[in-house]
Structures are given as C-alpha cells and as structure tokens.
Motif scaffolding. Structure first.
Motif, PDB file in Angstrom:
ATOM      1  N   ALA A  13     -48.800  62.388 118.618  1.00 15.24           N
ATOM      2  CA  ALA A  13     -48.630  63.590 117.798  1.00 15.24           C
ATOM      3  C   ALA A  13     -49.970  64.282 117.576  1.00 15.24           C
ATOM      4  N   LEU A  14     -51.022  63.489 117.375  1.00 12.53           N
ATOM      5  CA  LEU A  14     -52.363  64.053 117.210  1.00 12.53           C
ATOM      6  C   LEU A  14     -52.778  64.801 118.477  1.00 12.53           C
ATOM      7  N   GLY A  15     -52.581  64.154 119.618  1.00 14.48           N
ATOM      8  CA  GLY A  15     -52.958  64.790 120.878  1.00 14.48           C
ATOM      9  C   GLY A  15     -52.156  66.035 121.158  1.00 14.48           C
ATOM     10  N   GLN A  16     -50.842  65.963 120.919  1.00 20.52           N
ATOM     11  CA  GLN A  16     -49.973  67.106 121.189  1.00 20.52           C
ATOM     12  C   GLN A  16     -50.334  68.307 120.339  1.00 20.52           C
ATOM     13  N   SER A  17     -50.896  68.062 119.146  1.00 19.67           N
ATOM     14  CA  SER A  17     -51.195  69.161 118.226  1.00 19.67           C
ATOM     15  C   SER A  17     -52.222  70.132 118.790  1.00 19.67           C
ATOM     16  N   PHE A  18     -53.183  69.634 119.584  1.00 19.11           N
ATOM     17  CA  PHE A  18     -54.114  70.591 120.177  1.00 19.11           C
ATOM     18  C   PHE A  18     -53.841  70.862 121.652  1.00 19.11           C
ATOM     19  N   PHE A  19     -53.126  69.952 122.324  1.00 20.98           N
ATOM     20  CA  PHE A  19     -52.709  70.253 123.694  1.00 20.98           C
ATOM     21  C   PHE A  19     -51.776  71.456 123.695  1.00 20.98           C
ATOM     22  N   ALA A  20     -50.895  71.529 122.678  1.00 27.17           N
ATOM     23  CA  ALA A  20     -49.862  72.561 122.635  1.00 27.17           C
ATOM     24  C   ALA A  20     -50.413  73.954 122.348  1.00 27.17           C
ATOM     25  N   LEU A  21     -51.666  74.033 121.899  1.00 29.58           N
ATOM     26  CA  LEU A  21     -52.229  75.349 121.552  1.00 29.58           C
ATOM     27  C   LEU A  21     -53.243  75.857 122.573  1.00 29.58           C
TER      28      LEU A  21
END
Length: 447
Positions: free
Chosen positions: A218-226
C-alpha cells in the motif's frame, strides 16, 4: 514550434493531463488485483491514507521543482543545483521513463489488440477460453510486435504535436470519456445479483487481513499510482503558468486518481463476486478473469469492449507523460525539431521494447536473474529506480533547494494558510523519505 504551444492553455488542461499521467496501469490494472490479494477494503483504505500522506507531498514537490525553473526535468535540476551530482536526478528520470516504456508499451500493445478483438466480437465467444486467448496473443511474436508498433505510433503522433495541440487536447477528450465509461460499467456491475458481496469486500475494512507485506504494498502503490519519482510531473509543471496554485492542482490530481481507483474497484469486484470468481487472481485478472465475467452478462462483449477502450485511454495518457520527459529534454536543445525528435525517440523505444515483447514467445527461455526480460525490466523500474527517484527528490527539495523559493512556489496563486506549507515541509522532512526508504529496502530484500 510555437512557444505558446509549450504551455498549458488552461488550468483544467494541466490537471487533466497530470491526472492522465497518473491514471494508468497502476490504478486500473495493478491496484484491483493487488487489493484482491491484500485484504480488500483495509488495503484500499491504507492506500488512500498513504496517497494523501506520501503521494500528495511528493507530487507537490515535483510541481515546485518544475514550475520554479520553467524547464524540463534534466535542465530543472541543473538550474537549481548547478555543477553538482544532484543533476543526475533528471537524467535518472529520463533513463527510468525509457526503461518503463520498454515494457509498458508492450502491455499497451496487448490492450490495443484486445480492444480490436473485442470490438469485432472475437474475445467473448461460446466455448472461448480466456486463458488460451491471452496465451495466443502474448505468445505470438507478430501479434505482440504489431500491437507494440501501433501503440508507439499513437504516442508519437500525439507527442509530436506539442503540449497544447497534442497532449492537452488528447487528455481533454480521453479523460472525460474515461470517467463516463467507468460510470456506465460501475452502474452495470452494481445491478448484478450478488454484487453487494463485492462492494463489501472492496469497501468494508477488515484489518485482520492486513500483513506486513500488504502494508508495504500500500505504501509503494501510493506513490507509484501518482507517476512521481521519474520527474514526469517536473516536466509537466514546467509548462504551468505562475498564477496557478500548485497545492490545489496537486490535490485535484490526487482526488481524481483516488476516484478512478474507486471506480475501478466498483466496476470489477461486484462483477467478480456476482459470478463466483476469486478476487485474488493476480495480474491475469484483466485479461483472463474479466472476459469470463463479462461473458456471463447480457451485452457482455459490448461492456468489455468499453472497459478495454477506457483502459487503453488511461494507458495512453500515462505513456504520453513518459514520452514527454524524454522528448522535452531534447527539445530544450533543438526547440524547432519536436516532430523529428518524437519520431526518433519512438523508433528507439520501439526497438528497445522488442525483447520484452518477445519474452513470452521467441525469447521465453532467455532470463535475467531467473526472470523474463519483461519481468526483469519491470522489477528494475518499479522496485528499484522508481523508489530511488522518489527518495532523491524528497532529499533534494528539502536539503538542496532554496527554501525561500519552495515556499514562494507553494504559496503562489493560492490563499492557503501558512500551516499548509508547514505541514507539507514536516511531511517531506520526517515522514516521506523514511517511508520511501523502508519501501525501497523491503522490495530489494524480497528479491
């Protein structure tokens, strides 16, 4: 090239284009299946929290760097930190985007092929095995190469037209259509018998299902997604006028990204549960499970074609930003040669993508550290270069950039209380770099 064409004509054009850069494979393909594998609603809630606490500050940071210099990524760091090794952040972004395009374009080609097959009714047929169809598409050298070529040509045509006439106009059409198509799919999905089980799985948090792994995902996805970390947003914000509020613009992009992620989950999970499929199917969810799900719906071929088209739109709007950071770096040196540069870069990306395109067919036996060419490139970009880029930017903007300049850029064009700037600065000093470092160390240790 008209200089005015190197600026966004409107604030809406910038926001839609930035949102388009962020909304792509991460939001529509990766987030649903990772959510399915990581506990459902609890994971999605954590993703939202981390996006607001980690992704948003990083997005604002890239916006500040870009607009403060009015230069693309490579030149921006040279201006802010001349004659230092920190200028390599921009170069890392260009290299990272190039490598990302070398496998991202392959997936874009698959989506193009699937979209074409869905439109003519060749995906959902009686007795059709979605797994066999996916294997046929990805296992055929000619099909994958043709899809890759078509996807590359579409990107080059848009990028060669410039910021206003190319990227902005394309996003003003594609992004509204993406939202409209998604809402149609969500309404259809929610009206299925048994759909509420999928809604409950996606939106009702069950924190007992959260593990250390899903927390870090979830931590990784939070900045990958932006789309932060490779300075794509540095380049995009360099075209933004000085009277626009960076925090408001970044907030709008984040809200749109979360909204699309919400729509993706509401379009997929209710349908998956309604027909008895498992939500933790993994990366095959889009190409192998969803055709089977839509095949059980009245007019399922039509709805699946709509889904693929909006997925194609999202994939293209993201790839535009990846191409733009590379092209813009060269346009800085040859400002009147954007068209030629775009075609040359497109040709180089196409050639570089061929090994990844063939990694499921001709080159299936060739591995790098026990991974296929496609998977090895994905791992390098997603798990090493992207977190590293985020970490370097987070350190740079606080410890190497003039803090008076960052404050002025943050506050300019808005009436926000000073507390917003202080909160952003606190997060960038004490929270964001530590979290990104943890994600980077964890992902490397898992290899």
């Amino acid at each position: 090239m008209n200089k005015n064409n190197n600026q966004w004509s409107t604030k809406l054009g910038f926001i839609l284009s930035s949102a388009g850069a962020a909304i792509g494979l991460g939001a529509i393909w990766k987030l649903p299946y990772v959510t399915g594998q990581s506990g459902g609603g609890a994971f999605f809630l954590l993703f939202i929290c981390f996006t607001l606490l980690i992704g948003l500050p990083m997005l604002i940071s890239e916006f500040i760097i870009g607009r403060s210099t009015n230069r693309e990524a490579v030149s921006a760091y040279k201006i802010l930190a001349p004659h230092s090794k920190w200028t390599w952040i921009g170069k890392l972004g260009v290299i990272g985007c190039f490598l990302l395009l070398s496998f991202y374009s392959v997936v874009g080609g698959w989506i193009l092929i699937y979209s074409g097959k869905a439109v003519v009714g060749d995906v959902i047929q009686p007795g059709q095995n979605p797994g066999e169809l996916f294997g046929m598409v990805t296992g055929s050298p000619w099909i994958t190469i043709v899809g890759l070529l078509l996807f590359t040509v579409i990107n080059v045509l848009v990028i060669s037209l410039g910021v206003q006439n190319g990227i902005e106009k394309a996003n003003k059409i594609m992004m509204p259509l993406l939202f409209i198509f998604f809402i149609i799919l969500v309404v259809r999905s929610l009206t299925l018998d048994g759909a509420m089980e999928g809604v409950k799985f996606f939106l009702a948090p069950d924190f007992s299902k959260i593990t250390a792994s899903s927390l870090l995902y979830a931590l990784g996805q939070s900045f990958f997604a932006l789309a932060v970390g490779f300075s794509c947003m540095v380049t995009y914000s360099s075209y933004l006028k000085k009277d626009e509020s960076l925090p408001y613009s970044a907030g709008s992009v984040v809200i749109m990204n979360i909204f699309v992620s919400l729509l993706a989950g509401l379009a997929i999970f209710p349908a998956v549960f309604a027909f008895g499929f498992k939500p933790e199917q993994g990366p095959a969810l889009l190409f192998m499970v969803l055709p089977a799900v839509f095949g059980k719906l009245p007019f399922g071929e039509l709805f699946f074609a709509i889904f693929l088209l909006l997925f194609l739109f999202a994939t293209l709007t993201s790839s535009f930003s990846l191409y733009e950071i590379i092209v813009a770096a060269l346009v800085e040196k040859w400002p009147n040669a954007r068209g030629k540069i775009a075609w040359v870069i497109g040709a180089v990306v196409f050639i570089a993508s061929i090994p990844a395109a063939l990694s499921s067919s001709t080159l299936s036996d060739f591995t790098i550290f026990k991974k296929s060419i496609f998977d090895a490139t994905d791992y390098l970009v997603s798990n090493i270069l992207l977190p590293l880029g985020n970490l370097l930017i987070a350190i740079f903007i606080i410890h190497k950039m003039d803090q008076k300049l960052t404050k002025n850029e943050f506050m300019q064009g808005s009436n926000l209380p000073i507390g917003f700037y202080q909160t952003w600065r606190f997060l960038m000093i004490w929270i964001v770099p530590i979290v990104i470092a943890v994600v980077l160390i964890y992902t490397i240790s898992q290899y």
